[in-house]
Design a protein around this motif. Structure first.
Motif, PDB file in Angstrom:
ATOM      1  N   ASN B 173      -2.298  -8.256   6.212  1.00 53.15           N
ATOM      2  CA  ASN B 173      -1.764  -9.111   5.152  1.00 53.15           C
ATOM      3  C   ASN B 173      -1.061 -10.338   5.716  1.00 53.15           C
ATOM      4  OD1 ASN B 173      -2.674  -8.019   2.769  1.00 53.15           O
ATOM      5  ND2 ASN B 173      -1.048  -6.490   2.689  1.00 53.15           N
ATOM      6  N   TYR B 177      -1.938 -14.060   4.497  1.00 59.19           N
ATOM      7  CA  TYR B 177      -1.002 -14.925   3.777  1.00 59.19           C
ATOM      8  C   TYR B 177      -0.375 -16.013   4.640  1.00 59.19           C
ATOM      9  CZ  TYR B 177      -1.291 -11.840  -0.231  1.00 59.19           C
ATOM     10  OH  TYR B 177      -1.753 -11.139  -1.302  1.00 59.19           O
ATOM     11  N   THR B 229      10.109 -15.232  -2.291  1.00 64.32           N
ATOM     12  CA  THR B 229       8.822 -14.869  -2.892  1.00 64.32           C
ATOM     13  C   THR B 229       8.042 -13.898  -2.003  1.00 64.32           C
ATOM     14  OG1 THR B 229       7.914 -16.896  -1.983  1.00 64.32           O
ATOM     15  CG2 THR B 229       8.497 -16.914  -4.313  1.00 64.32           C
ATOM     16  N   SER B 230       8.072 -14.113  -0.689  1.00 67.73           N
ATOM     17  CA  SER B 230       7.274 -13.216   0.159  1.00 67.73           C
ATOM     18  C   SER B 230       7.932 -11.849   0.309  1.00 67.73           C
ATOM     19  CB  SER B 230       6.965 -13.850   1.517  1.00 67.73           C
ATOM     20  OG  SER B 230       8.145 -14.208   2.175  1.00 67.73           O
ATOM     21  N   GLY B 233       7.282 -10.083  -3.015  1.00 67.10           N
ATOM     22  CA  GLY B 233       5.855  -9.748  -3.053  1.00 67.10           C
ATOM     23  C   GLY B 233       5.519  -8.622  -2.089  1.00 67.10           C
ATOM     24  N   SER B 234       6.162  -8.653  -0.929  1.00 68.53           N
ATOM     25  CA  SER B 234       5.909  -7.650   0.100  1.00 68.53           C
ATOM     26  C   SER B 234       6.380  -6.265  -0.351  1.00 68.53           C
ATOM     27  CB  SER B 234       6.632  -8.077   1.378  1.00 68.53           C
ATOM     28  OG  SER B 234       6.084  -7.458   2.484  1.00 68.53           O
ATOM     29  N   GLN B 236       6.226  -5.241  -3.218  1.00 69.49           N
ATOM     30  CA  GLN B 236       5.310  -4.774  -4.259  1.00 69.49           C
ATOM     31  C   GLN B 236       3.897  -4.545  -3.719  1.00 69.49           C
ATOM     32  OE1 GLN B 236       5.542  -7.477  -7.533  1.00 69.49           O
ATOM     33  NE2 GLN B 236       7.722  -7.129  -7.829  1.00 69.49           N
ATOM     34  N   VAL B 237       3.757  -4.395  -2.418  1.00 67.82           N
ATOM     35  CA  VAL B 237       2.418  -4.211  -1.842  1.00 67.82           C
ATOM     36  C   VAL B 237       1.739  -3.014  -2.496  1.00 67.82           C
ATOM     37  CG1 VAL B 237       3.329  -2.819   0.054  1.00 67.82           C
ATOM     38  CG2 VAL B 237       1.102  -3.893   0.277  1.00 67.82           C
ATOM     39  N   SER B 286      14.559  -5.843  -5.749  1.00 65.29           N
ATOM     40  CA  SER B 286      14.065  -7.220  -5.679  1.00 65.29           C
ATOM     41  C   SER B 286      15.158  -8.214  -6.051  1.00 65.29           C
ATOM     42  CB  SER B 286      12.871  -7.398  -6.623  1.00 65.29           C
ATOM     43  OG  SER B 286      11.850  -6.491  -6.304  1.00 65.29           O
TER      44      SER B 286
END
Lengths: 498, 305
Positions: B173, B177, B229-230, B233-234, B236-237, B286
């Motif tokens: 990933n 990304y 954001t990362s 997002g991470s 929520q993998v 988060s």
């Protein structure tokens, strides 16, 4: 602050107006016209002069014409909505799609108002999509159901009871080879037997020939959890290292194996190791549960611990079978068809794939005989109706057809699975014979007295699978000893039923 | 601050022609946010206090789901697995992206190079995972083929075994990304006035010194945005894990990330109420990450002005 709230409310009002406008009825409101007609008629009765009467009559006639037109429109829409029904039907085996498509075509020919749309997804994705569909309200009307899965669906009230239909249509349930009562709970029925399967050894004929093994030898192998019996000897004989030594040779280099004698894997927890270790465990006299609807599991039995330990040692100690590293991203069928292993145990549903799609000739042999004899799981499928279907009557017609001799014979002719009716099984056997395949091992095992057992069929299936899968993996990867972890696992499982 | 002496605008007349136009622009997205984000979020909170399975009638059970969550070993294990993923993914991804962005900015402005760096982001996740899994396969992949050639069969690395599969997916990933993140940094770099660099060069500052005292501090708002954001997002993998493992979450329970556990409880085991409580826990995590980032990096202010 006050203003902001006011603004927000205004926006919401505007939004709801927009939504309401979108949802406004497009059809003519006939009740309003009817009211107008009634009003005019009462005026007509009260009216005295001819001119006024004539005008009122004209108005009434005009409204009446509108009413008639609206009625015609409604009449035109109705048959399209009521007459034509499209049923969604799901199954997981891509090999069976052509057979069931043939059934669907014949069914639609007899019932022109019902069309069947078949959707196929792989085993793992199938159950994920199905349960998601149940929750989201988008599940198929009719779907292929599995004995190990259906208790949980029943528990959630997801299946339609078809017993009233079975009684009303006097369906003969004595024609099935699989016990139809397995799909009955508390007087309600949730499916009719569709097919059955047993497990046998598939072998690579070229590898046997190269090792000088007579295929007939495979049918007489013995097995025990202590030293693996003649089965393990055969596996060793068929394992080769890079120097060409087999597993029986003193020079065998287990770190450089190029051909494994046997391939399977940690086992699928959800079906109790169905085509993996379950037949080996059962041949010791072990049973995982006390039968259908049992509330007790027996993972703490020393016989299953011994079996799983032997199973893992075949890879970890001897490297006669590939480990998880090799199986990552594929499965035993993939490794076998890649020509990297000589034997695998698989279900009868794999006959066409393994014997028809391999680049080498493949044969089928009986499972080894264990301390308590030769045992194969026998499993059955049915077609279930989702309780949320909008067309229960049509769904029943389709289920009834699926379980009929006519559809069973059609499926049998494709020779992909063994249907649950004897004449259709004969058709399947004839199809295999015509293709030059000897698959008698599956039917011999199914017919042997005391030679079959049922897979676990209990509530909490998915909770149990989630608990068992990591333990199976750890045992197979050699991270833990089976006897150390299984008693604790069993306590966790049985606690689910308290 | 200059217009403090001007008369205050008439605050009661909010529906001027100007604001009306503004509302017209806002309403479509506001509708979308309300229907697809706000309402489901509130419903999610509500569900976490029930025993809902989304099929049968649910009843209110107070904080029982949260009590269960605290006592659930799988929740904590999933949290640990997810954290491992984040700890491998984020540092590599951020540092690599920043390096790439610097290289693009200081060395080449070629659009072709930028396109190549961005390319992995455009490949569908399914294909990315399948291609890398083939490359890294223990027996059939070229990487292990090379290792076997050099150091024999025992030199091979089990990238998809229980121990390494999470770091492996994290690195795949990262590869996917890093181009996207680099472009964000690149855009941020373009906002830094060139005069500052000219002045530094005249003063004879080294490239490293320029990076440390000019680039990094002035890039801060972009860095905060990228990190938040990362990181979120991470945490929520899920999709890459679901694609890479059969049965998903495997081998064993090695890839049962927190999102996998939510999906599993909600849609496989019919425990929607408990899954909602798990989702609320992830939501709180988060929020905490975002808050820590915002306050630590003073995200609201810039050093440029």
């Amino acid at each position: 602050m006050k203003h902001q709230i006011f603004r927000f409310l205004t926006v919401l009002v505007v939004a709801s107006l927009v939504l309401a406008a979108c949802a406004a009825p497009a059809a003519v409101d006939t009740s309003e016209i009817e009211a107008q007609v009634a009003e005019l008629q009462s005026q007509l009765e009260a009216a005295s002069d001819n001119e006024a009467m004539a005008e009122l009559e004209a108005q009434i006639a005009d409204l009446q014409a509108q009413l008639d037109a609206a009625g015609e429109e409604a009449a035109e829409e109705e048959p399209a909505a009521e007459g034509q029904v499209e049923l969604q039907y799901w199954l997981w085996d891509n090999l069976q799609v052509p057979a069931y498509q043939a059934c669907a075509d014949a069914f639609t020919e007899q019932n022109p108002n019902i069309t069947i749309t078949i959707t196929q997804q792989g085993w793992s994705a199938y159950w994920d999509a199905l349960t998601t569909g149940f929750v989201a309200g988008t599940a198929p009307d009719v779907f292929t159901d599995h004995l190990a899965k259906y208790p949980e669906f029943l528990d959630k009230g997801l299946l339609l009871d078809i017993e009233p239909y079975v009684v009303a249509d006097s369906v003969d349930t004595s024609i099935y080879l699989v016990d139809p009562e397995l799909w009955v709970k508390d007087g309600s029925r949730y499916g009719l037997p569709k097919d059955w399967d047993t497990i046998a050894i598939f072998y690579n004929m070229d590898m046997l020939e190269a090792a000088g093994v007579d295929p007939a030898e495979l049918n007489d192998l013995t097995w025990n959890p202590q030293d693996g019996g003649t089965f393990q000897e055969m596996v060793a004989r068929l394992t080769l290292d890079a120097n060409g030594n087999n597993g029986l040779s003193p020079d065998f280099d287990k770190n450089n194996v190029v051909q494994w004698g046997f391939v399977s894997g940690p086992g699928d927890a959800g079906s109790g190791g169905q085509q993996q270790w379950s037949s080996f465990a059962a041949s010791t006299g072990f049973t995982l549960t006390d039968g259908p609807w049992s509330t007790q599991y027996h993972y703490d039995d020393p016989r299953i611990a011994e079996t799983l330990q032997w199973w893992a040692d075949l890879h970890n100690v001897y490297n006669f079978a590939p480990g998880s590293d090799t199986l990552a991203g594929t499965d035993n069928v993939g490794i076998f068809q890649a020509g990297a292993a000589a034997m695998t145990t698989e279900g009868s549903w794999q006959i066409t794939n393994l014997m028809g799609n391999s680049t080498f000739p493949v044969g089928v042999a009986l499972l080894p005989t264990g301390p308590e004899g030769r045992k194969s799981s026998i499993n059955g499928l049915s077609d279930g109706i989702w309780v949320g279907t909008e067309h229960p009557d049509e769904a029943w017609e389709w289920v009834k057809y699926l379980a009929s001799p006519e559809c069973a014979n059609t499926v049998g002719e494709f020779g992909v699975v063994f249907p649950a009716q004897q004449p259709a099984v004969d058709k399947a056997l004839a199809a295999h014979q015509a293709a030059g395949r000897d698959i008698s091992a599956f039917t011999i095992e199914a017919a042997a007295a005391g030679g079959t057992y049922l897979l676990p069929m209990t509530e909490h299936g998915s909770d149990i699978a989630a608990l068992v899968q990591p333990v199976l993996q750890d045992i197979y990867d050699g991270k833990v000893q089976a006897a150390d972890v299984l008693p604790d696992l069993n306590e966790q499982i049985n606690a689910l039923f308290e | 601050m200059q217009n403090i002496s001007q008369p205050a605008p008439n605050r009661t007349r909010w529906l001027t022609q100007e604001t009306l136009v503004a509302w017209l622009f806002i309403i479509p997205s506001l509708l979308g946010v309300t229907v697809f984000v706000l309402v489901p979020t509130l419903r999610g909170f509500y569900l976490s206090f029930t025993d809902s399975d989304l099929i049968n009638q649910a009843s209110f059970i107070g904080l029982a789901n949260y009590q269960r969550l605290i006592d659930d070993p799988q929740f904590w294990k999933s949290l640990a697995i997810t954290s491992t993923y984040v700890l491998v993914n984020i540092p590599f991804q951020t540092v690599l992206a920043l390096t790439l962005a610097m290289a693009m900015w200081r060395l080449t402005r070629s659009i072709v190079v930028r396109a190549i760096i961005f390319m992995p982001y455009l490949i569908p996740m399914l294909m990315v995972m399948l291609i890398w899994m083939t490359i890294l396969h223990y027996d059939f992949g070229p990487v292990n083929g090379l290792l076997k050639l050099i150091g024999g069969p025992n030199a091979r690395i089990s990238f998809m075994g229980q121990e390494l599969i999470i770091p492996t997916i994290a690195m795949i990933n990262t590869w996917r990304y890093v181009g996207y993140t680099a472009l964000l940094f690149f855009a941020g770099l373009q906002t830094i006035p060139l005069e500052l660099y000219e002045a530094a060069e005249i003063d004879g500052a080294s490239e490293w010194r320029i990076f440390r005292t000019i680039t990094l501090p002035l890039l801060r708002p972009v860095t905060v945005f990228v990190l938040i954001t990362s990181l979120v997002g991470s945490f929520q993998v899920y999709d890459s894990v679901a694609v890479a493992t059969v049965p998903s979450g495997g081998p064993g329970d090695a890839t049962r990330v927190i999102f996998w556990y939510i999906v599993n409880q909600a849609f496989v085991r019919f425990n929607m109420g408990y899954a909602a409580a798990l989702a609320v826990a992830l939501f709180i995590i988060s929020m905490a990450i975002a808050w820590i980032n915002m306050s630590y990096f003073r995200a609201g202010s810039s050093d440029l002005g």
